[in-house]
Design a protein around this motif. Structure first.
Motif, PDB file in Angstrom:
ATOM      1  N   ARG A 130      62.985  19.949  43.285  1.00 47.94           N
ATOM      2  CA  ARG A 130      63.961  19.785  42.205  1.00 47.94           C
ATOM      3  C   ARG A 130      65.399  19.896  42.715  1.00 47.94           C
ATOM      4  NH1 ARG A 130      62.998  24.406  39.651  1.00 47.94           N
ATOM      5  NH2 ARG A 130      64.636  24.043  38.130  1.00 47.94           N
ATOM      6  N   LYS A 131      65.593  19.923  44.005  1.00 52.02           N
ATOM      7  CA  LYS A 131      66.939  20.016  44.586  1.00 52.02           C
ATOM      8  C   LYS A 131      67.567  18.623  44.621  1.00 52.02           C
ATOM      9  CE  LYS A 131      65.706  24.093  47.294  1.00 52.02           C
ATOM     10  NZ  LYS A 131      65.493  24.661  48.643  1.00 52.02           N
ATOM     11  N   THR A 132      67.850  18.130  43.435  1.00 49.49           N
ATOM     12  CA  THR A 132      68.383  16.781  43.276  1.00 49.49           C
ATOM     13  C   THR A 132      69.802  16.838  42.722  1.00 49.49           C
ATOM     14  OG1 THR A 132      67.346  16.691  41.090  1.00 49.49           O
ATOM     15  CG2 THR A 132      66.116  15.748  42.919  1.00 49.49           C
ATOM     16  N   THR A 133      70.523  15.736  42.838  1.00 49.02           N
ATOM     17  CA  THR A 133      71.855  15.630  42.259  1.00 49.02           C
ATOM     18  C   THR A 133      71.737  15.636  40.738  1.00 49.02           C
ATOM     19  OG1 THR A 133      72.472  14.243  44.142  1.00 49.02           O
ATOM     20  CG2 THR A 133      73.970  14.260  42.234  1.00 49.02           C
ATOM     21  N   PRO A 134      72.460  16.517  40.046  1.00 47.51           N
ATOM     22  CA  PRO A 134      72.358  16.549  38.579  1.00 47.51           C
ATOM     23  C   PRO A 134      72.561  15.163  37.961  1.00 47.51           C
ATOM     24  CG  PRO A 134      73.578  18.453  39.340  1.00 47.51           C
ATOM     25  CD  PRO A 134      73.355  17.582  40.549  1.00 47.51           C
ATOM     26  N   LEU A 139      66.222   8.736  39.636  1.00 44.89           N
ATOM     27  CA  LEU A 139      66.541   7.776  40.698  1.00 44.89           C
ATOM     28  C   LEU A 139      66.188   8.329  42.069  1.00 44.89           C
ATOM     29  CD1 LEU A 139      68.173   6.534  38.301  1.00 44.89           C
ATOM     30  CD2 LEU A 139      69.881   5.846  39.977  1.00 44.89           C
ATOM     31  N   GLU A 140      66.544   9.577  42.324  1.00 39.78           N
ATOM     32  CA  GLU A 140      66.311  10.141  43.649  1.00 39.78           C
ATOM     33  C   GLU A 140      64.821  10.338  43.923  1.00 39.78           C
ATOM     34  OE1 GLU A 140      70.620  12.291  44.377  1.00 39.78           O
ATOM     35  OE2 GLU A 140      68.912  13.556  43.878  1.00 39.78           O
ATOM     36  N   LYS A 141      64.065  10.713  42.913  1.00 42.03           N
ATOM     37  CA  LYS A 141      62.618  10.834  43.100  1.00 42.03           C
ATOM     38  C   LYS A 141      61.967   9.450  43.260  1.00 42.03           C
ATOM     39  CE  LYS A 141      61.681  15.430  41.239  1.00 42.03           C
ATOM     40  NZ  LYS A 141      60.632  15.915  42.148  1.00 42.03           N
ATOM     41  N   TYR A 142      62.529   8.460  42.613  1.00 41.17           N
ATOM     42  CA  TYR A 142      62.073   7.082  42.849  1.00 41.17           C
ATOM     43  C   TYR A 142      62.314   6.697  44.311  1.00 41.17           C
ATOM     44  CZ  TYR A 142      62.460   1.967  42.916  1.00 41.17           C
ATOM     45  OH  TYR A 142      62.347   0.640  43.249  1.00 41.17           O
ATOM     46  N   ALA A 143      63.462   7.085  44.856  1.00 43.33           N
ATOM     47  CA  ALA A 143      63.773   6.773  46.252  1.00 43.33           C
ATOM     48  C   ALA A 143      62.800   7.453  47.198  1.00 43.33           C
ATOM     49  CB  ALA A 143      65.207   7.184  46.573  1.00 43.33           C
ATOM     50  N   VAL A 144      62.386   8.668  46.865  1.00 42.13           N
ATOM     51  CA  VAL A 144      61.380   9.349  47.680  1.00 42.13           C
ATOM     52  C   VAL A 144      60.092   8.538  47.712  1.00 42.13           C
ATOM     53  CG1 VAL A 144      59.869  11.385  47.765  1.00 42.13           C
ATOM     54  CG2 VAL A 144      62.330  11.672  47.394  1.00 42.13           C
ATOM     55  N   ARG A 153      56.865  18.263  40.853  1.00 39.84           N
ATOM     56  CA  ARG A 153      57.124  18.205  39.413  1.00 39.84           C
ATOM     57  C   ARG A 153      58.495  17.587  39.145  1.00 39.84           C
ATOM     58  NH1 ARG A 153      58.486  24.444  37.573  1.00 39.84           N
ATOM     59  NH2 ARG A 153      59.817  24.970  39.342  1.00 39.84           N
ATOM     60  N   MET A 154      58.598  16.875  38.039  1.00 39.41           N
ATOM     61  CA  MET A 154      59.861  16.250  37.662  1.00 39.41           C
ATOM     62  C   MET A 154      60.855  17.270  37.130  1.00 39.41           C
ATOM     63  SD  MET A 154      59.908  13.073  38.447  1.00 39.41           S
ATOM     64  CE  MET A 154      61.319  12.494  37.508  1.00 39.41           C
ATOM     65  N   GLY A 155      60.343  18.316  36.494  1.00 40.19           N
ATOM     66  CA  GLY A 155      61.229  19.321  35.932  1.00 40.19           C
ATOM     67  C   GLY A 155      60.446  20.584  35.612  1.00 40.19           C
ATOM     68  N   LEU A 156      61.006  21.392  34.763  1.00 39.69           N
ATOM     69  CA  LEU A 156      60.377  22.660  34.393  1.00 39.69           C
ATOM     70  C   LEU A 156      59.281  22.501  33.352  1.00 39.69           C
ATOM     71  CD1 LEU A 156      63.627  24.821  34.122  1.00 39.69           C
ATOM     72  CD2 LEU A 156      61.988  24.787  36.011  1.00 39.69           C
ATOM     73  N   TYR A 157      59.021  21.267  32.944  1.00 44.37           N
ATOM     74  CA  TYR A 157      58.153  21.012  31.800  1.00 44.37           C
ATOM     75  C   TYR A 157      56.778  20.462  32.159  1.00 44.37           C
ATOM     76  CZ  TYR A 157      60.254  16.515  32.894  1.00 44.37           C
ATOM     77  OH  TYR A 157      60.700  15.408  33.573  1.00 44.37           O
ATOM     78  N   ASP A 158      56.589  19.941  33.367  1.00 42.66           N
ATOM     79  CA  ASP A 158      55.335  19.236  33.668  1.00 42.66           C
ATOM     80  C   ASP A 158      54.439  19.969  34.655  1.00 42.66           C
ATOM     81  OD1 ASP A 158      57.186  18.752  35.669  1.00 42.66           O
ATOM     82  OD2 ASP A 158      56.544  16.706  36.043  1.00 42.66           O
ATOM     83  N   SER A 256      56.575  20.382  51.121  1.00 37.29           N
ATOM     84  CA  SER A 256      57.714  20.013  50.276  1.00 37.29           C
ATOM     85  C   SER A 256      59.012  20.202  51.050  1.00 37.29           C
ATOM     86  CB  SER A 256      57.731  20.825  48.976  1.00 37.29           C
ATOM     87  OG  SER A 256      57.632  22.201  49.220  1.00 37.29           O
ATOM     88  N   VAL A 257      59.910  19.225  50.878  1.00 38.85           N
ATOM     89  CA  VAL A 257      61.121  19.156  51.697  1.00 38.85           C
ATOM     90  C   VAL A 257      62.331  18.945  50.789  1.00 38.85           C
ATOM     91  CG1 VAL A 257      62.229  18.040  53.678  1.00 38.85           C
ATOM     92  CG2 VAL A 257      59.720  18.066  53.505  1.00 38.85           C
ATOM     93  N   GLY A 258      63.114  19.977  50.597  1.00 40.35           N
ATOM     94  CA  GLY A 258      64.311  19.855  49.770  1.00 40.35           C
ATOM     95  C   GLY A 258      65.341  18.916  50.355  1.00 40.35           C
ATOM     96  N   ALA A 259      65.367  18.829  51.686  1.00 35.57           N
ATOM     97  CA  ALA A 259      66.371  17.997  52.362  1.00 35.57           C
ATOM     98  C   ALA A 259      66.274  16.526  51.993  1.00 35.57           C
ATOM     99  CB  ALA A 259      66.242  18.155  53.871  1.00 35.57           C
ATOM    100  N   LEU A 260      65.099  16.079  51.544  1.00 32.49           N
ATOM    101  CA  LEU A 260      64.958  14.661  51.194  1.00 32.49           C
ATOM    102  C   LEU A 260      66.027  14.216  50.214  1.00 32.49           C
ATOM    103  CD1 LEU A 260      61.086  14.312  50.667  1.00 32.49           C
ATOM    104  CD2 LEU A 260      62.410  14.009  52.779  1.00 32.49           C
ATOM    105  N   THR A 261      66.352  15.074  49.275  1.00 26.97           N
ATOM    106  CA  THR A 261      67.317  14.695  48.241  1.00 26.97           C
ATOM    107  C   THR A 261      68.657  15.431  48.352  1.00 26.97           C
ATOM    108  OG1 THR A 261      66.218  16.278  46.756  1.00 26.97           O
ATOM    109  CG2 THR A 261      65.604  13.956  46.547  1.00 26.97           C
TER     110      THR A 261
END
Length: 276
Positions: A130-134, A139-144, A153-158, A256-261
């Motif tokens: 979840r270390k993505t640009t607010p 978009l960034e997860k699509y790029a991954v 997970r996409m967020g705190l909900y899934d 899992s790799v936070g650096a990706l995003t």
């Protein structure tokens, strides 16, 4: 994905163009048409062509955008990834915003592909975080995904991810899991553990995945032996291109790799125009 992009495109153009592109209005007469090509200046993986096309359309719907490669396709310096043609004023006004989206998303796809290639001999799957640009998460997860990785997970909900602070607030991993079960959340449950003793506790709780937080490579290998395939294991924390293959070689299921995003450099691209 484009649904998530449209608001960002609108905001980006508002930020960049403001009341008008004073330079282009001054030097380019109305009605002049132009064409050009988006060129790659470095090795990478392309992502975001649809978004770039939407930027040009948002500035002037008469601009045509023709991709010359597919999303997720490897590219090298000198490759033409797309061609644009139409009113030259609109092309020049949209240029930087379109390239910004394309370079950012391609940079994420490129870095992801490097991690995926590094673990190719092993079973491990590369995940994002979840270390993505607010505002940019979709978009960034699509790029991954374009780079060959998979989404966590996409967020705190899934997905439930019981982390160290949740555990500290509950008093134990077991109590935290008990409360989740009692809440009946209806989504997969993952538990973060800090050491092998916590791993042993978590293995008894019937969770869907266990996250090994900042384990050494040696401890990850031991965790794999202890788990014996009963629960999928995810290694996270301190993962780099220098150590990811060694982590994958332990037999862990996910990395899992936070650096990706949060740390991917933009892919170098340019738009070369020639008036017609």
């Amino acid at each position: 994905m484009l649904g998530a992009a449209k608001g960002l495109i609108e905001q980006a153009l508002k930020e960049d163009v403001g009341p008008g592109d004073v330079t282009t209005r001054a030097v380019i007469p109305p009605g002049v048409r132009g064409k050009g090509a988006i060129l790659v200046k470095a090795h990478g993986v392309i992502c975001g062509l649809q978004v770039a096309a939407e930027v040009f359309r948002a500035v002037d719907e008469r601009i045509s955008f023709r991709p010359r490669v597919r999303e997720g396709e490897p590219v090298q310096p000198g490759d033409v990834v797309a061609e644009v043609e139409g009113p030259l004023r609109g092309i020049l006004t949209a240029e930087r915003t379109a390239l910004n989206f394309l370079a950012r998303l391609s940079g994420i796809a490129t870095l992801t592909a490097r991690f995926v290639d590094a673990v190719a001999p092993y079973r491990a799957v590369i995940l994002d975080t979840r270390k993505t640009t607010p505002g940019w998460r979709v978009l960034e997860k699509y790029a991954v995904r374009c780079g060959g990785g998979r989404n966590h997970r996409m967020g705190l909900y899934d997905m439930v991810l019981i982390k160290d602070n949740h555990i500290a607030a509950c008093g134990s991993i077991s109590e935290a899991v008990r409360r989740v079960r009692a809440a009946g959340v209806g989504v997969p449950v993952e538990v973060e553990v800090k050491n092998l003793d916590e791993l042993r506790e978590a293995l008894k709780l019937g969770v869907d995945r266990i996250l090994l937080d900042n384990f050494s490579v040696e401890d990850i290998a031991e965790a794999v032996k202890i788990a014996e395939g009963r629960v999928p294991l995810e290694a996270s924390g301190g993962v780099t291109l220098d150590n990811v293959a060694a982590i994958a070689a332990t037999g862990v299921d996910y990395i899992s790799v936070g650096a990706l995003t949060h740390s991917a450099p933009a892919l170098d691209l340019s738009l070369e125009l020639s008036p017609s």
